[in-house]
Design a protein around this motif. Structure first.
Motif, PDB file in Angstrom:
ATOM      1  N   LYS B  10       0.839  -1.195   0.000  1.00 16.91           N
ATOM      2  CA  LYS B  10       0.000   0.000   0.000  1.00 16.91           C
ATOM      3  C   LYS B  10       0.881   1.254   0.000  1.00 16.91           C
ATOM      4  N   ARG B  11       1.939   1.210   0.790  1.00 14.56           N
ATOM      5  CA  ARG B  11       2.858   2.341   0.847  1.00 14.56           C
ATOM      6  C   ARG B  11       3.455   2.607  -0.537  1.00 14.56           C
ATOM      7  N   GLU B  12       3.918   1.532  -1.191  1.00 17.79           N
ATOM      8  CA  GLU B  12       4.500   1.701  -2.527  1.00 17.79           C
ATOM      9  C   GLU B  12       3.491   2.350  -3.467  1.00 17.79           C
ATOM     10  N   VAL B  13       2.279   1.809  -3.462  1.00 17.34           N
ATOM     11  CA  VAL B  13       1.272   2.279  -4.415  1.00 17.34           C
ATOM     12  C   VAL B  13       0.872   3.724  -4.117  1.00 17.34           C
ATOM     13  N   LEU B  14       0.693   4.043  -2.832  1.00 19.12           N
ATOM     14  CA  LEU B  14       0.319   5.423  -2.485  1.00 19.12           C
ATOM     15  C   LEU B  14       1.390   6.396  -2.957  1.00 19.12           C
ATOM     16  N   LYS B  15       2.647   6.036  -2.708  1.00 24.74           N
ATOM     17  CA  LYS B  15       3.736   6.935  -3.099  1.00 24.74           C
ATOM     18  C   LYS B  15       3.804   7.062  -4.619  1.00 24.74           C
ATOM     19  N   LEU B  16       3.601   5.943  -5.264  1.00 25.58           N
ATOM     20  CA  LEU B  16       3.613   5.897  -6.731  1.00 25.58           C
ATOM     21  C   LEU B  16       2.528   6.806  -7.306  1.00 25.58           C
ATOM     22  N   PHE B  17       1.315   6.645  -6.802  1.00 33.57           N
ATOM     23  CA  PHE B  17       0.187   7.376  -7.371  1.00 33.57           C
ATOM     24  C   PHE B  17       0.261   8.859  -7.063  1.00 33.57           C
ATOM     25  N   ARG B  18       0.999   9.222  -6.025  1.00 33.68           N
ATOM     26  CA  ARG B  18       1.068  10.637  -5.672  1.00 33.68           C
ATOM     27  C   ARG B  18       2.187  11.363  -6.375  1.00 33.68           C
ATOM     28  N   SER B  19       2.984  10.633  -7.134  1.00 31.50           N
ATOM     29  CA  SER B  19       4.096  11.293  -7.813  1.00 31.50           C
ATOM     30  C   SER B  19       3.665  11.725  -9.213  1.00 31.50           C
ATOM     31  N   ARG B  20       3.641  13.015  -9.455  1.00 30.10           N
ATOM     32  CA  ARG B  20       3.267  13.516 -10.775  1.00 30.10           C
ATOM     33  C   ARG B  20       4.260  13.053 -11.827  1.00 30.10           C
ATOM     34  N   TYR B  21       5.523  12.993 -11.423  1.00 27.65           N
ATOM     35  CA  TYR B  21       6.551  12.626 -12.393  1.00 27.65           C
ATOM     36  C   TYR B  21       6.383  11.189 -12.854  1.00 27.65           C
ATOM     37  N   MET B  22       5.903  10.366 -11.898  1.00 25.54           N
ATOM     38  CA  MET B  22       5.695   8.975 -12.260  1.00 25.54           C
ATOM     39  C   MET B  22       4.630   8.889 -13.345  1.00 25.54           C
ATOM     40  N   TRP B  23       3.551   9.656 -13.207  1.00 29.68           N
ATOM     41  CA  TRP B  23       2.492   9.633 -14.228  1.00 29.68           C
ATOM     42  C   TRP B  23       3.021  10.172 -15.551  1.00 29.68           C
ATOM     43  N   LEU B  24       3.826  11.197 -15.450  1.00 27.02           N
ATOM     44  CA  LEU B  24       4.405  11.774 -16.666  1.00 27.02           C
ATOM     45  C   LEU B  24       5.215  10.701 -17.400  1.00 27.02           C
ATOM     46  N   MET B  25       6.001   9.970 -16.616  1.00 28.94           N
ATOM     47  CA  MET B  25       6.847   8.919 -17.183  1.00 28.94           C
ATOM     48  C   MET B  25       5.988   7.831 -17.809  1.00 28.94           C
ATOM     49  N   ILE B  26       4.962   7.419 -17.077  1.00 27.18           N
ATOM     50  CA  ILE B  26       4.109   6.329 -17.551  1.00 27.18           C
ATOM     51  C   ILE B  26       3.464   6.696 -18.884  1.00 27.18           C
ATOM     52  N   ILE B  27       3.115   7.961 -19.040  1.00 27.59           N
ATOM     53  CA  ILE B  27       2.439   8.372 -20.268  1.00 27.59           C
ATOM     54  C   ILE B  27       3.433   8.783 -21.350  1.00 27.59           C
ATOM     55  N   PRO B 121      -1.881  -0.527 -20.566  1.00 23.43           N
ATOM     56  CA  PRO B 121      -3.036   0.079 -21.260  1.00 23.43           C
ATOM     57  C   PRO B 121      -2.678   1.383 -21.979  1.00 23.43           C
ATOM     58  N   VAL B 122      -1.735   2.121 -21.404  1.00 29.13           N
ATOM     59  CA  VAL B 122      -1.333   3.376 -22.064  1.00 29.13           C
ATOM     60  C   VAL B 122      -0.713   3.069 -23.422  1.00 29.13           C
ATOM     61  N   ILE B 123       0.182   2.088 -23.446  1.00 27.83           N
ATOM     62  CA  ILE B 123       0.839   1.720 -24.708  1.00 27.83           C
ATOM     63  C   ILE B 123      -0.204   1.277 -25.731  1.00 27.83           C
ATOM     64  N   LEU B 124      -1.104   0.408 -25.291  1.00 29.81           N
ATOM     65  CA  LEU B 124      -2.090  -0.120 -26.234  1.00 29.81           C
ATOM     66  C   LEU B 124      -3.020   0.986 -26.713  1.00 29.81           C
ATOM     67  N   ALA B 125      -3.356   1.916 -25.818  1.00 30.29           N
ATOM     68  CA  ALA B 125      -4.263   3.002 -26.213  1.00 30.29           C
ATOM     69  C   ALA B 125      -3.583   3.946 -27.201  1.00 30.29           C
ATOM     70  N   VAL B 126      -2.317   4.279 -26.906  1.00 30.81           N
ATOM     71  CA  VAL B 126      -1.600   5.167 -27.833  1.00 30.81           C
ATOM     72  C   VAL B 126      -1.467   4.480 -29.186  1.00 30.81           C
ATOM     73  N   GLY B 127      -1.188   3.186 -29.172  1.00 30.23           N
ATOM     74  CA  GLY B 127      -1.112   2.412 -30.410  1.00 30.23           C
ATOM     75  C   GLY B 127      -2.419   2.506 -31.190  1.00 30.23           C
ATOM     76  N   ALA B 128      -3.524   2.324 -30.479  1.00 22.49           N
ATOM     77  CA  ALA B 128      -4.829   2.374 -31.139  1.00 22.49           C
ATOM     78  C   ALA B 128      -5.071   3.751 -31.744  1.00 22.49           C
ATOM     79  N   LEU B 129      -4.689   4.784 -31.004  1.00 23.69           N
ATOM     80  CA  LEU B 129      -4.864   6.161 -31.502  1.00 23.69           C
ATOM     81  C   LEU B 129      -4.086   6.379 -32.800  1.00 23.69           C
ATOM     82  N   LEU B 130      -2.941   5.684 -32.896  1.00 22.25           N
ATOM     83  CA  LEU B 130      -2.110   5.867 -34.084  1.00 22.25           C
ATOM     84  C   LEU B 130      -2.464   4.855 -35.171  1.00 22.25           C
ATOM     85  N   GLY B 131      -3.593   4.202 -35.001  1.00 23.50           N
ATOM     86  CA  GLY B 131      -4.110   3.400 -36.092  1.00 23.50           C
ATOM     87  C   GLY B 131      -3.722   1.933 -36.072  1.00 23.50           C
ATOM     88  N   VAL B 132      -3.184   1.433 -34.960  1.00 23.43           N
ATOM     89  CA  VAL B 132      -2.882   0.009 -34.896  1.00 23.43           C
ATOM     90  C   VAL B 132      -4.190  -0.765 -34.780  1.00 23.43           C
TER      91      VAL B 132
END
Lengths: 317, 256
Positions: B10-27, B121-132
């Motif tokens: 839970k600690r890992e996930v809370l810290k992960l979800f609260r980091s803006r940079y982590m979301w930036l990286m993921i996307i 899901p981000v990878i697959l969604a971006v792929g779909a957006l680009l016509g995969v």
């Protein structure tokens, strides 16, 4: 039963002997101080007693359990407060408490956590990220975290380092209260004499991995305390004329004389020196006990430098 | 053990979800990979691509490979997070409680795996957006997801075990490079086996990343039925890596 019983504990890191066969005990419900300069072995002792590291030899019982053979039983019964404040800044006070409680398997944690937050005046800040807290608040949160599972013994490693005077006084009050109200035994390490004198029923002075003395602050003062006569002089003095009164140190127009009964010899000391500008007496205190037992310098300036240096080192770590 | 694992995860996930940079990286990371690298073969004739890749678009061929690479490299965050906890003293806080060392490690590995899986899901969604265009086989998809979880924990275990005793911030990055780079280039994540010389084929045939990628291609690129052998191979790798890590952590993990 003793809260802590340490017998001939030795810890070596390679060639370095951190603990050289120390023995002491802490009674149930007692506040006990481990007093010594940095590198004396205080933190090593705490690390062994909290199961963070194993002794090289010797025996240590905490709450009646062996720290090597029954480490988990020991850990269930202790609380630990570090010198550096260790909390998760990204998480709220309540979340920090939740995680700590779950690590100790406390099931009704929310109720206890809220109680403790109220007790420590942090109720309003329960849902705020800890990163925004002041140092004093973080320290109180850390104490609350250490109390969640109702420990029998609290280990505090240099607990007031980095606190301002107000926060330090407040912290002492907190320690006294939890000792009184929860009946928790406390083993704290410190290099602040004042702190040991304020809080501890008994004190062990530790130096270079050995226990130099154990007793109540009063006992230690009576046995190892020295008075210091400080003379400000116009010109260099003949030190040999003062040595009959005790150990002498001369420096920068100042002469320091370590003696047992300053008032009785003062007149003779002043008479023995020409051109005394001023006289000061520092009565026996744990400070002078400490200096006497650890061989630390009696010059105030040097002690201050040590403190600054220690602070710098801590900040760097 | 479960209560403590839950707390630390839970600690890992809370810290992960609260980091803006982590979301930036993921996307941002998948987007950059897909746009810049994914289009690097777009100029080749479609017939050539179909012949060698089994599908007419390199992007569509590469996406499962990218998922594999991401899940593998995010394993590094497990070892980084552990080094960080040691540096900050948090490991002392945890190890002064009755928490088993295994819980400390598993929470880190699961945290890193979670982070890796969030990217999928981000990878697959971006792929779909680009016509995969995805051809999905549901059974293969399920197996792929299971394989991703297993591989996420396995790789995190591998990296964490190798840096279990250090408080050097550089260690995870360096160790990571020595493992992820060769695994990435000797797998079929980016290019088909037919392109490789014999020796490289031999390596790719034992590389877990190859199996993870091919499971993904079955699931979303070709839409073919699941390959049980590939899954078993991958599961065995992950189980072995995790078990080895558990043993090493139990022996070597110290508070500072």
């Amino acid at each position: 039963m003793d809260a802590v019983l340490v017998e001939n504990l030795v810890k070596r890191y390679g060639d370095v002997v951190a603990l050289d066969g120390i023995s002491f005990s802490v009674a149930g419900g007692e506040i006990f101080g481990l007093l010594g300069p940095n590198g004396a072995g205080k933190t090593t002792t705490i690390k062994i007693l909290t199961g963070l590291t194993r002794p090289t030899s010797g025996r240590a019982l905490v709450a009646g359990f062996d720290v090597v053979k029954e480490t988990r039983e020991v850990k269930r019964r202790i609380g630990w407060i570090s010198s550096e404040i260790i909390v998760d800044d990204e998480l709220t006070a309540l979340e920090n408490l939740e995680i700590q409680a779950r690590l100790h398997g406390v099931s009704n944690w929310r109720e206890r956590a809220l109680q403790l937050l109220r007790y420590f005046g942090l109720a309003d800040a329960a849902n705020r990220p800890v990163g925004k807290f002041s140092t004093g608040m973080r320290k109180r949160l850390e104490v609350a975290m250490a109390l969640l599972h109702g420990p029998e013994i609290l280990f505090m490693d240099e607990p007031t380092v980095g606190l301002d005077v107000g926060a330090r006084l407040g912290f002492w009050e907190v320690v006294r209260q939890i000792n009184r109200e929860f009946g928790v035994a406390v083993l704290l390490t410190t290099h602040y004499m004042e702190e040991a004198e304020e809080l501890c029923r008994r004190v062990a002075v530790i130096n270079k991995g050995k226990i130099a003395a154990v007793g109540t602050p009063d006992e230690l003062k009576a046995k190892y305390g020295v008075d210091v006569i400080e003379l400000e002089v116009e010109k260099p003095v003949d030190v040999s004329r003062l040595t009959p009164f005790g150990e002498v140190a001369a420096q920068d127009g100042k002469v320091l004389v370590k003696t047992r009964r300053a008032e009785e010899v003062l007149a003779d000391v002043v008479k023995a020196v020409d051109g005394v500008k001023s006289v000061k007496i520092k009565k026996s205190s744990l400070d002078t006990v400490f200096i006497n037992l650890t061989g630390a310098s009696i010059e105030g300036e040097q002690t201050d430098l040590r403190k600054i240096y220690m602070r710098v080192r801590r900040a760097r770590r | 053990m479960i209560a403590q694992l839950y707390a630390l995860y839970k600690r890992e996930v809370l810290k992960l979800f609260r980091s803006r940079y982590m979301w930036l990286m993921i996307i941002a990371q998948p987007v950059m990979w897909i746009i810049f690298f994914g289009n690097s073969l777009a100029g080749l004739p479609s017939a050539f691509l179909t012949q060698f890749l089994g599908v007419g678009s390199y992007l569509s061929y590469m996406l499962p490979g990218m998922v594999s690479i991401t899940v593998m490299t995010t394993g590094m965050f497990s070892s980084m997070s552990l080094v960080f906890d040691r540096r900050m003293g948090y490991l002392k806080r945890v190890l002064a409680t009755p928490t088993p060392k295994a819980a400390v490690f598993l929470a880190k590995a699961l945290g890193a795996a979670t982070r890796g899986l969030l990217t999928v899901p981000v990878i697959l969604a971006v792929g779909a957006l680009l016509g995969v265009h995805y051809s999905i086989n549901p059974a293969s998809l399920l197996l792929w997801v299971a394989a991703l979880v297993a591989a996420g924990v396995g790789f995190a275990g591998l990296f964490t075990a190798l840096t279990v005793n250090t408080s050097d911030f550089h260690a995870p990055g360096v160790v990571n490079n020595f493992i992820t780079m060769p695994l990435m280039f000797t797998s079929t994540a980016l290019f088909p086996r037919q392109f490789f010389p014999e020796w490289l084929r031999a390596i790719s045939a034992v590389n877990p990343l190859t199996y993870l990628t091919e499971l993904g291609r079955d699931a979303v690129t070709y839409g073919t039925p699941p390959d049980a052998t590939a899954f078993i191979y991958l599961a065995a790798f992950s189980a072995a890596a995790t078990a080895a890590a558990l043993v090493i952590v139990e022996r070597l993990l110290t508070a500072d």
